[in-house]
Design a protein around this motif. Structure first.
Motif, PDB file in Angstrom:
ATOM      1  N   VAL A 106      -6.744  -0.732   8.204  1.00 16.41           N
ATOM      2  CA  VAL A 106      -5.651  -0.973   9.155  1.00 16.41           C
ATOM      3  C   VAL A 106      -4.311  -1.014   8.413  1.00 16.41           C
ATOM      4  O   VAL A 106      -3.336  -0.363   8.820  1.00 16.41           O
ATOM      5  CB  VAL A 106      -5.902  -2.290   9.929  1.00 16.41           C
ATOM      6  CG1 VAL A 106      -4.663  -2.726  10.698  1.00 16.41           C
ATOM      7  CG2 VAL A 106      -7.087  -2.126  10.885  1.00 16.41           C
ATOM      8  N   PHE A 107      -4.265  -1.752   7.320  1.00 17.39           N
ATOM      9  CA  PHE A 107      -2.987  -1.884   6.601  1.00 17.39           C
ATOM     10  C   PHE A 107      -2.590  -0.572   5.927  1.00 17.39           C
ATOM     11  O   PHE A 107      -1.415  -0.211   5.900  1.00 17.39           O
ATOM     12  CB  PHE A 107      -3.033  -3.057   5.611  1.00 17.39           C
ATOM     13  CG  PHE A 107      -2.741  -4.370   6.276  1.00 17.39           C
ATOM     14  CD1 PHE A 107      -3.660  -4.938   7.139  1.00 17.39           C
ATOM     15  CD2 PHE A 107      -1.539  -5.020   6.095  1.00 17.39           C
ATOM     16  CE1 PHE A 107      -3.391  -6.126   7.807  1.00 17.39           C
ATOM     17  CE2 PHE A 107      -1.256  -6.209   6.746  1.00 17.39           C
ATOM     18  CZ  PHE A 107      -2.186  -6.764   7.609  1.00 17.39           C
ATOM     19  N   LEU A 166      -1.029   1.494   8.595  1.00 15.16           N
ATOM     20  CA  LEU A 166       0.305   1.054   9.022  1.00 15.16           C
ATOM     21  C   LEU A 166       1.369   1.409   7.991  1.00 15.16           C
ATOM     22  O   LEU A 166       2.499   1.734   8.344  1.00 15.16           O
ATOM     23  CB  LEU A 166       0.304  -0.461   9.256  1.00 15.16           C
ATOM     24  CG  LEU A 166      -0.463  -0.927  10.482  1.00 15.16           C
ATOM     25  CD1 LEU A 166      -0.524  -2.448  10.519  1.00 15.16           C
ATOM     26  CD2 LEU A 166       0.192  -0.392  11.755  1.00 15.16           C
ATOM     27  N   ARG A 167       1.007   1.334   6.721  1.00 16.02           N
ATOM     28  CA  ARG A 167       2.003   1.671   5.681  1.00 16.02           C
ATOM     29  C   ARG A 167       2.492   3.109   5.823  1.00 16.02           C
ATOM     30  O   ARG A 167       3.620   3.415   5.518  1.00 16.02           O
ATOM     31  CB  ARG A 167       1.401   1.482   4.279  1.00 16.02           C
ATOM     32  CG  ARG A 167       1.330   0.053   3.856  1.00 16.02           C
ATOM     33  CD  ARG A 167       0.886  -0.080   2.398  1.00 16.02           C
ATOM     34  NE  ARG A 167       0.391  -1.426   2.220  1.00 16.02           N
ATOM     35  CZ  ARG A 167      -0.889  -1.781   2.278  1.00 16.02           C
ATOM     36  NH1 ARG A 167      -1.825  -0.875   2.421  1.00 16.02           N
ATOM     37  NH2 ARG A 167      -1.239  -3.044   2.160  1.00 16.02           N
ATOM     38  N   GLN A 168       1.601   3.996   6.262  1.00 21.55           N
ATOM     39  CA  GLN A 168       1.961   5.430   6.330  1.00 21.55           C
ATOM     40  C   GLN A 168       1.827   5.935   7.758  1.00 21.55           C
ATOM     41  O   GLN A 168       1.349   7.039   7.995  1.00 21.55           O
ATOM     42  CB  GLN A 168       1.048   6.228   5.381  1.00 21.55           C
ATOM     43  CG  GLN A 168       1.147   5.740   3.961  1.00 21.55           C
ATOM     44  CD  GLN A 168       0.368   6.590   2.979  1.00 21.55           C
ATOM     45  OE1 GLN A 168      -0.051   7.695   3.272  1.00 21.55           O
ATOM     46  NE2 GLN A 168       0.165   6.057   1.796  1.00 21.55           N
ATOM     47  N   ARG A 169       2.256   5.110   8.705  1.00 19.05           N
ATOM     48  CA  ARG A 169       1.993   5.378  10.119  1.00 19.05           C
ATOM     49  C   ARG A 169       2.476   6.749  10.551  1.00 19.05           C
ATOM     50  O   ARG A 169       1.764   7.481  11.234  1.00 19.05           O
ATOM     51  CB  ARG A 169       2.703   4.284  10.941  1.00 19.05           C
ATOM     52  CG  ARG A 169       2.171   4.112  12.313  1.00 19.05           C
ATOM     53  CD  ARG A 169       2.877   2.979  13.006  1.00 19.05           C
ATOM     54  NE  ARG A 169       3.960   3.479  13.827  1.00 19.05           N
ATOM     55  CZ  ARG A 169       4.513   2.783  14.828  1.00 19.05           C
ATOM     56  NH1 ARG A 169       4.104   1.562  15.094  1.00 19.05           N
ATOM     57  NH2 ARG A 169       5.487   3.303  15.535  1.00 19.05           N
ATOM     58  N   ALA A 227       5.116   2.785   1.004  1.00 19.56           N
ATOM     59  CA  ALA A 227       3.965   3.299   1.760  1.00 19.56           C
ATOM     60  C   ALA A 227       2.652   3.057   0.999  1.00 19.56           C
ATOM     61  O   ALA A 227       1.580   3.465   1.463  1.00 19.56           O
ATOM     62  CB  ALA A 227       4.161   4.786   2.034  1.00 19.56           C
ATOM     63  N   LEU A 228       2.737   2.401  -0.163  1.00 16.22           N
ATOM     64  CA  LEU A 228       1.531   2.155  -0.975  1.00 16.22           C
ATOM     65  C   LEU A 228       1.186   0.664  -0.982  1.00 16.22           C
ATOM     66  O   LEU A 228       2.003  -0.163  -0.607  1.00 16.22           O
ATOM     67  CB  LEU A 228       1.782   2.632  -2.418  1.00 16.22           C
ATOM     68  CG  LEU A 228       2.259   4.084  -2.545  1.00 16.22           C
ATOM     69  CD1 LEU A 228       2.614   4.400  -3.985  1.00 16.22           C
ATOM     70  CD2 LEU A 228       1.180   5.027  -2.010  1.00 16.22           C
ATOM     71  N   ARG A 229      -0.010   0.351  -1.463  1.00 13.88           N
ATOM     72  CA  ARG A 229      -0.388  -1.066  -1.555  1.00 13.88           C
ATOM     73  C   ARG A 229       0.418  -1.770  -2.632  1.00 13.88           C
ATOM     74  O   ARG A 229       0.775  -1.163  -3.644  1.00 13.88           O
ATOM     75  CB  ARG A 229      -1.867  -1.195  -1.943  1.00 13.88           C
ATOM     76  CG  ARG A 229      -2.775  -0.898  -0.807  1.00 13.88           C
ATOM     77  CD  ARG A 229      -4.198  -1.226  -1.174  1.00 13.88           C
ATOM     78  NE  ARG A 229      -5.073  -0.508  -0.260  1.00 13.88           N
ATOM     79  CZ  ARG A 229      -6.389  -0.542  -0.293  1.00 13.88           C
ATOM     80  NH1 ARG A 229      -7.000  -1.238  -1.222  1.00 13.88           N
ATOM     81  NH2 ARG A 229      -7.089   0.134   0.582  1.00 13.88           N
ATOM     82  N   ALA A 230       0.649  -3.074  -2.422  1.00 19.33           N
ATOM     83  CA  ALA A 230       1.410  -3.867  -3.404  1.00 19.33           C
ATOM     84  C   ALA A 230       0.458  -4.546  -4.385  1.00 19.33           C
ATOM     85  O   ALA A 230      -0.648  -4.937  -4.005  1.00 19.33           O
ATOM     86  CB  ALA A 230       2.214  -4.928  -2.673  1.00 19.33           C
ATOM     87  N   PRO A 231       0.892  -4.703  -5.613  1.00 11.08           N
ATOM     88  CA  PRO A 231       0.072  -5.470  -6.553  1.00 11.08           C
ATOM     89  C   PRO A 231       0.137  -6.967  -6.224  1.00 11.08           C
ATOM     90  O   PRO A 231       1.054  -7.408  -5.540  1.00 11.08           O
ATOM     91  CB  PRO A 231       0.743  -5.198  -7.909  1.00 11.08           C
ATOM     92  CG  PRO A 231       2.161  -4.863  -7.577  1.00 11.08           C
ATOM     93  CD  PRO A 231       2.159  -4.232  -6.205  1.00 11.08           C
ATOM     94  N   SER A 241       3.247  -6.453   4.539  1.00 12.19           N
ATOM     95  CA  SER A 241       3.229  -6.658   6.001  1.00 12.19           C
ATOM     96  C   SER A 241       3.741  -5.390   6.659  1.00 12.19           C
ATOM     97  O   SER A 241       4.846  -5.382   7.218  1.00 12.19           O
ATOM     98  CB  SER A 241       4.130  -7.818   6.406  1.00 12.19           C
ATOM     99  OG  SER A 241       4.236  -8.761   5.406  1.00 12.19           O
ATOM    100  N   PRO A 242       2.953  -4.306   6.605  1.00 15.08           N
ATOM    101  CA  PRO A 242       3.502  -3.036   7.077  1.00 15.08           C
ATOM    102  C   PRO A 242       3.780  -3.001   8.568  1.00 15.08           C
ATOM    103  O   PRO A 242       4.608  -2.200   9.009  1.00 15.08           O
ATOM    104  CB  PRO A 242       2.435  -2.012   6.685  1.00 15.08           C
ATOM    105  CG  PRO A 242       1.187  -2.789   6.467  1.00 15.08           C
ATOM    106  CD  PRO A 242       1.601  -4.171   6.060  1.00 15.08           C
TER     107      PRO A 242
END
Ligand code: SAM
Length: 382
Positions: free
Chosen positions: A49-50, A53-56, A136-140, A293-294
């Motif tokens: 899901v996340f 959303l980041r790259q909706r 648009a990518l995951r955060a560390p 929190s995309p």
């Protein structure tokens, strides 16, 4: 759950989000209704899901439309998989692809809301495309070491004992980037005994830049969960730190976090007198934290941003009189937008000529981790 069943679950949740439900609420509702799902399934569905959303926007183009299905088809294609292999209609797999879904459109240049793009570009200049790409990518995940509870080698060894691997960062001795085992943090001994706390690198860098002196009264005016107050207490236990929030319920976790950290932080309903340092970590668009929190990226509206800017200005005016002569005011946002950052400070300085700006720092994922802004002001002209 099979991979295809997880995708079916993500489609249902994404459809609710696209109808306006907040992400956390929709995920919780699905979790409660899906007792068959184990912790691995829940984590995997949440990630789907996340990620979507980041790259909706780009996934919707790749997947044939802005819907839960479109986003998941786009995600398959982005990852180099053939969606027809997943969208089979067998068992719990989603229904086979329609003719329209078989033809991806070219992806857009970025994953930003259209109305925001001009502001984003004006705020970030030459970095705007790179930062939009990183958002648009995951955060560390980052931890902050608390030297009041044990040494850094002790903290690292305890984390490793619980399967959590961290890397030190040359810029700040307290900052540890988690490279493996991030889902085990809250159950780990180092976390429960207060040797480490979750905090992104950028706010850690901001808190490390705050001027303090032994015995100084410090006010965290928008304390929320107390991240900034806790960082200061860990750095300088001799400070007299008070925490305030217009909504005291937002400080609900602070007593337990302070106990874990062995930090002295006094909650106050009505701050009074003058403080050597006032921190105003104001409500903001969160545009610096959209990797985490995309859905906030897609929920922000021009009207919502204007409302936030008015709240920020009102908070600045409210705290100005709490700053002692020669004291400091630290204005913080987790936003990358000029309108919430330097422009807000410029207007405050226009209204309050007994303040001067000492520094203005904007961290972005290019040079730190989350986007974060700190303006440090001093009361008094010299
Ligand atoms: C960005 S969050 C704070 C995060 C927190 N400092 C931390 O590090 O965990 C902003 C906080 O400001 C609070 N707030 C909003 N309006 C306020 C006001 N007028 N006065 C004081 N606090 C306010 C919100 O309730 C929210 O908890």
């Amino acid at each position: 759950m099979t991979p295809a069943a997880r995708i079916s679950a993500a489609i249902g949740i994404l459809d609710q989000l696209l109808d306006g439900a907040p992400a956390e609420r929709a995920l919780l509702r699905w979790s409660r209704a899906s007792r068959f799902a184990g912790s691995g399934d829940r984590a995997a569905v949440r990630d789907l899901v996340f990620d979507a959303l980041r790259q909706r926007k780009s996934l919707a183009a790749l997947g044939g439309g802005l819907s839960g299905r479109g986003l998941m088809i786009g995600l398959c294609r982005r990852d180099g998989a053939d969606p027809a292999q997943v969208f089979t209609g067998e068992g719990y797999a989603p229904a086979p692809l329609t003719p329209e879904e078989r033809h991806p459109l070219p992806p857009p240049a970025d994953d930003l809301p259209d109305w925001l793009r001009p502001q984003w570009r004006a705020s970030l200049g030459a970095d705007s495309a790179a930062v939009a790409g990183m958002m648009a990518l995951r955060a560390p995940v980052w931890l902050r070491h608390n030297p009041q509870r044990g040494s850094l080698p002790e903290a690292v060894a305890m984390l490793e004992g619980d399967g959590i691997v961290v890397a030190r960062d040359g810029r700040l001795a307290t900052a540890l980037q988690v490279t493996a085992g991030e889902r085990k943090i809250s159950g780990s001994r180092a976390y429960q005994d207060g040797l480490v706390e979750l905090q992104d690198l950028s706010p850690q860098l901001a808190c490390a830049a705050l001027p303090t002196a032994a015995g100084m009264r410090v006010l965290d005016f928008c304390a929320g969960g107390g991240g900034k107050a806790l960082a200061l207490a860990a750095r300088s236990p001799e400070l007299r730190i008070e925490a305030h929030d217009v909504d005291p319920a937002r400080m609900g976790d602070l007593p337990a976090r302070a106990r874990r950290a062995r930090a002295q932080i006094e909650p106050v309903r009505r701050p009074s007198g003058r403080y050597g340092l006032v921190i105003a970590d104001v409500p903001c668009s969160g545009s610096g934290t959209w990797r985490r929190s995309p859905d906030a990226k897609w929920r922000l509206t021009p009207e919502g941003l204007e409302q936030l800017r008015m709240t920020q200005a009102a908070i600045l005016d409210q705290v100005a009189d709490l700053v002692a002569a020669d004291g400091h005011l630290a204005y913080m946002t987790c936003s990358l937008l000029e309108a919430e950052n330097q422009a807000q400070i410029a207007r405050f300085l226009g209204r309050n000529q007994d303040f001067q700006q000492l520094t203005g720092s904007l961290w972005t994922p290019i040079d730190a981790s989350d986007g974060f802004f700190l303006a440090l002001l001093r009361r008094g002209r010299q």
